[in-house]
Design a protein around this motif. Structure first.
Motif, short mmCIF file in Angstrom:
data_model
loop_
_atom_site.label_atom_id
_atom_site.label_comp_id
_atom_site.label_asym_id
_atom_site.label_seq_id
_atom_site.Cartn_x
_atom_site.Cartn_y
_atom_site.Cartn_z
N PRO A 188 12.87 -13.80 -5.88
CA PRO A 188 13.67 -15.01 -5.68
C PRO A 188 12.80 -16.22 -5.34
CG PRO A 188 14.54 -13.17 -4.40
CD PRO A 188 13.27 -12.71 -4.99
N ALA A 189 11.65 -16.01 -4.70
CA ALA A 189 10.79 -17.14 -4.31
C ALA A 189 9.80 -17.51 -5.42
CB ALA A 189 10.04 -16.81 -3.03
N GLY A 190 9.90 -16.89 -6.60
CA GLY A 190 9.00 -17.21 -7.71
C GLY A 190 7.97 -16.11 -7.93
N GLU A 191 6.80 -16.52 -8.49
CA GLU A 191 5.78 -15.54 -8.89
C GLU A 191 4.63 -15.54 -7.87
OE1 GLU A 191 4.59 -15.34 -13.21
OE2 GLU A 191 2.63 -15.82 -12.33
N ARG A 192 4.07 -14.37 -7.61
CA ARG A 192 2.85 -14.33 -6.81
C ARG A 192 1.96 -13.20 -7.32
NH1 ARG A 192 2.65 -10.92 -1.88
NH2 ARG A 192 4.42 -9.50 -2.07
N ARG A 193 0.68 -13.28 -6.98
CA ARG A 193 -0.31 -12.31 -7.43
C ARG A 193 -0.93 -11.60 -6.23
NH1 ARG A 193 -1.79 -14.56 -12.69
NH2 ARG A 193 0.02 -15.92 -12.84
N VAL A 194 -1.17 -10.32 -6.38
CA VAL A 194 -1.79 -9.55 -5.30
C VAL A 194 -2.89 -8.69 -5.91
CG1 VAL A 194 -1.38 -7.89 -3.43
CG2 VAL A 194 0.48 -9.37 -4.17
N ALA A 195 -4.09 -8.75 -5.31
CA ALA A 195 -5.17 -7.85 -5.76
C ALA A 195 -4.70 -6.42 -5.54
CB ALA A 195 -6.42 -8.12 -4.95
N ILE A 196 -4.92 -5.56 -6.50
CA ILE A 196 -4.36 -4.20 -6.39
C ILE A 196 -4.89 -3.48 -5.15
CG2 ILE A 196 -5.97 -2.92 -7.88
CD1 ILE A 196 -3.27 -1.64 -9.03
N ALA A 197 -6.12 -3.80 -4.73
CA ALA A 197 -6.67 -3.16 -3.53
C ALA A 197 -5.88 -3.54 -2.27
CB ALA A 197 -8.14 -3.55 -3.36
N TYR A 250 -2.53 -4.12 -2.45
CA TYR A 250 -1.12 -3.84 -2.75
C TYR A 250 -0.58 -2.66 -1.95
CZ TYR A 250 3.02 -3.70 -5.84
OH TYR A 250 4.30 -3.74 -6.34
N TYR A 251 -1.48 -1.83 -1.41
CA TYR A 251 -1.06 -0.62 -0.70
C TYR A 251 -1.47 -0.67 0.76
CZ TYR A 251 -0.78 0.69 -5.55
OH TYR A 251 -0.48 0.68 -6.88
N ASN A 252 -0.69 0.05 1.59
CA ASN A 252 -1.10 0.24 2.98
C ASN A 252 -1.01 1.72 3.31
OD1 ASN A 252 1.57 0.91 4.16
ND2 ASN A 252 2.07 -1.13 3.36
N THR A 253 -1.36 2.09 4.54
CA THR A 253 -1.49 3.52 4.86
C THR A 253 -0.19 4.16 5.36
OG1 THR A 253 -2.29 2.85 7.03
CG2 THR A 253 -3.97 3.41 5.39
N ASP A 254 0.93 3.45 5.30
CA ASP A 254 2.21 4.03 5.72
C ASP A 254 2.87 4.70 4.50
OD1 ASP A 254 4.78 4.61 6.42
OD2 ASP A 254 5.30 2.61 7.15
N GLY A 255 2.92 6.02 4.49
CA GLY A 255 3.43 6.74 3.33
C GLY A 255 4.91 6.52 3.04
N VAL A 256 5.64 5.94 3.99
CA VAL A 256 7.06 5.67 3.75
C VAL A 256 7.22 4.33 3.03
CG1 VAL A 256 9.32 5.34 4.85
CG2 VAL A 256 7.72 7.02 5.78
N ARG A 257 6.48 3.32 3.47
CA ARG A 257 6.53 1.99 2.82
C ARG A 257 5.10 1.59 2.48
NH1 ARG A 257 10.96 1.97 5.96
NH2 ARG A 257 9.62 2.12 7.78
N HIS A 258 4.57 2.20 1.45
CA HIS A 258 3.13 2.05 1.17
C HIS A 258 2.82 0.86 0.29
CE1 HIS A 258 4.67 3.98 -2.36
NE2 HIS A 258 3.50 3.93 -2.97
N ILE A 259 3.86 0.16 -0.23
CA ILE A 259 3.62 -0.95 -1.16
C ILE A 259 3.93 -2.27 -0.48
CG2 ILE A 259 4.43 -2.01 -3.30
CD1 ILE A 259 4.67 0.79 -4.44
N ASN A 260 3.01 -3.22 -0.57
CA ASN A 260 3.20 -4.53 0.06
C ASN A 260 3.96 -5.44 -0.89
OD1 ASN A 260 1.81 -3.74 2.39
ND2 ASN A 260 -0.15 -4.11 1.36
N ASN A 271 -4.59 9.57 1.29
CA ASN A 271 -3.34 9.24 1.98
C ASN A 271 -2.60 8.21 1.13
OD1 ASN A 271 -4.65 6.81 2.52
ND2 ASN A 271 -5.23 7.41 4.57
N ALA A 272 -1.83 7.32 1.75
CA ALA A 272 -0.98 6.44 0.94
C ALA A 272 -1.75 5.29 0.28
CB ALA A 272 0.14 5.87 1.82
N LYS A 273 -3.00 5.07 0.71
CA LYS A 273 -3.79 3.94 0.17
C LYS A 273 -5.05 4.49 -0.49
CE LYS A 273 -6.10 -0.19 2.01
NZ LYS A 273 -5.64 -1.35 1.28
N PRO A 274 -5.27 4.18 -1.76
CA PRO A 274 -6.51 4.65 -2.39
C PRO A 274 -7.74 4.13 -1.63
CG PRO A 274 -4.99 3.76 -4.01
CD PRO A 274 -4.41 3.42 -2.67
#
Ligand SMILES: Cc1cc2nc3c(=O)[nH]c(=O)nc-3n(C[C@H](O)[C@H](O)[C@H](O)COP(=O)(O)OP(=O)(O)OC[C@H]3O[C@@H](n4cnc5c(N)ncnc54)[C@H](O)[C@@H]3O)c2cc1C
Ligand code: SF4
Length: 331
Positions: A180-189, A191-201, A266-269
């Motif tokens: 809804p706020a438009g387009e944004r870019r995230v480096a794939i490195a 894009y992930y965090n170490t929480d296996g339940v919500r691992h995608i930023n 784990n949840a983050k490469p």
């Protein structure tokens, strides 16, 4: 037989209509469905509405953008198409290989790169039927309150098991998101965090439209290897992606930059640190390859989250790193 829960389905045709649809309550993106549908059968989630990307033609393109210096791959491009695409095979052979060894041909014909990048994390205690999970009282990622992998742990450490993500990380790829706020870019490195339940930023209401990969500026070799028990049909139990930028296009070239990424920890490469110590060395030098394998081994500590014992999986990481380099040098 495991049955699917009841849900509605919509098939928007434009990116704008997808954004509108996924911002409805209980909506969820579905691309090929090869990851999501088994999870629904296991009652790991119960969305009210599936928003299919199958009719969005704009997500199905692969093309070189010379002004931006990248190759753009639409989120809806299938893994078969990626593994067979001449541009991908020429510029990013490790990605063509990773996409080409996911699961089986019939799954790769359905599975998309968007689904592979946004793949849910996996764990031996959660990718089970609801009945199986009820015997252990569930866990933090399902219907329980504790973790069976890290006793007393307050975070889920389920594993990111995508084949393409470690490769895309070594290639410095960028994920493009629209919401809804438009387009944004995230480096794939990032894009992930170490929480296996919500691992995608990813913000609520956003979805991925494409992945962009920088075009190599000079000579480069790259490789990907995974260990599985039943060959390609299985998810990786360990995986390693590598990229070597070289000062010349010859077997005796020296490395100018090295990127190594290990998956399924784990949840983050895990992007391996201190690879800059290898700059200036020859990839054809055995001692250099051994030094790299040791670096990878020391920084990779698998957990008991996916099948097979963690100490054995750890020993396999340098073995598969070495084999992948040897195969790459012989090709
Ligand atoms: C038997 C079997 C073996 C498998 N083996 C492997 C393997 O070896 N390696 C491997 O990597 N995978 C494997 N998979 C998993 C899966 O097939 C692939 O990862 C595939 O690429 C997922 O893509 P999809 O389009 O089917 O995703 P879907 O199932 O449609 O979606 C997966 C997730 O991504 C989200 N999503 C999809 N597209 C987008 C988007 N554009 N933006 C935001 N979110 C999105 C969905 O909401 C969902 O949460 C296997 C699956 C099965 C059933
Ligand atoms: S790592 Fe722990 S919390 Fe996460 S899925 Fe496995 S058992 Fe559940």
């Amino acid at each position: 037989m495991l049955r699917l829960p009841r849900f509605g389905v919509v098939t928007p045709q434009t990116v704008e209509d997808v954004v509108a649809a996924i911002n409805q309550p209980g909506a969820r993106i579905i691309a090929g469905g090869t990851d999501l549908l088994p999870n629904l059968k296991h009652r790991l989630e119960q969305p009210a509405l599936l928003v299919s990307l199958s009719q969005v033609e704009a997500l199905r393109q692969v093309g070189r953008d010379d002004r931006a210096g990248v190759v753009r791959i639409g989120a809806g491009v299938t893994l078969t198409e990626i593994s067979e695409n001449h541009l991908v095979r020429q510029l990013y052979p490790s990605l063509a290989r990773a996409a080409g060894i996911v699961a089986s041909p019939s799954i790769r014909n359905m599975a998309t790169i968007g689904g592979n990048i946004n793949l849910d994390t996996r764990c031996r205690y959660v990718n089970q039927s609801e009945f199986w999970r009820s015997a252990i009282g569930g866990c933090l990622k399902s219907e329980g309150t504790l973790c069976h992998v890290v006793k007393g742990g307050r975070n889920c450490v389920a594993a990111m098991s995508s084949d393409c993500v470690p490769v895309l990380t070594t290639l410095d790829a960028t994920v493009v998101l629209v919401g809804p706020a438009g387009e944004r870019r995230v480096a794939i490195a990032e894009y992930y965090n170490t929480d296996g339940v919500r691992h995608i930023n990813k913000e609520p209401g956003e979805f991925m439209t494409e992945v962009q990969i920088p075009v190599p500026k000079g000579p480069r070799r790259s490789a990907y290897a995974k260990w599985t028990v039943r060959k390609n049909i299985d998810f990786p139990l360990v995986s390693v992606a590598m990229r070597f930028d070289l000062d010349a296009d010859s077997p005796d070239a020296r490395m100018t930059d090295v990127r190594v990424c290990v998956g399924v920890l784990n949840a983050k490469p895990r992007l391996i640190r201190r690879t800059e110590s290898l700059a200036g060395k020859r990839l054809s030098d055995r001692a250099t390859v051994e030094a790299l394998c040791q670096l990878v081994y020391k920084q990779s500590k698998p957990l008991e989250n996916v099948p097979y014992e963690a100490p054995y999986r750890r020993k396999m990481i340098p073995v598969y790193t070495r084999r992948a380099i040897e195969k790459m040098l012989a090709s």
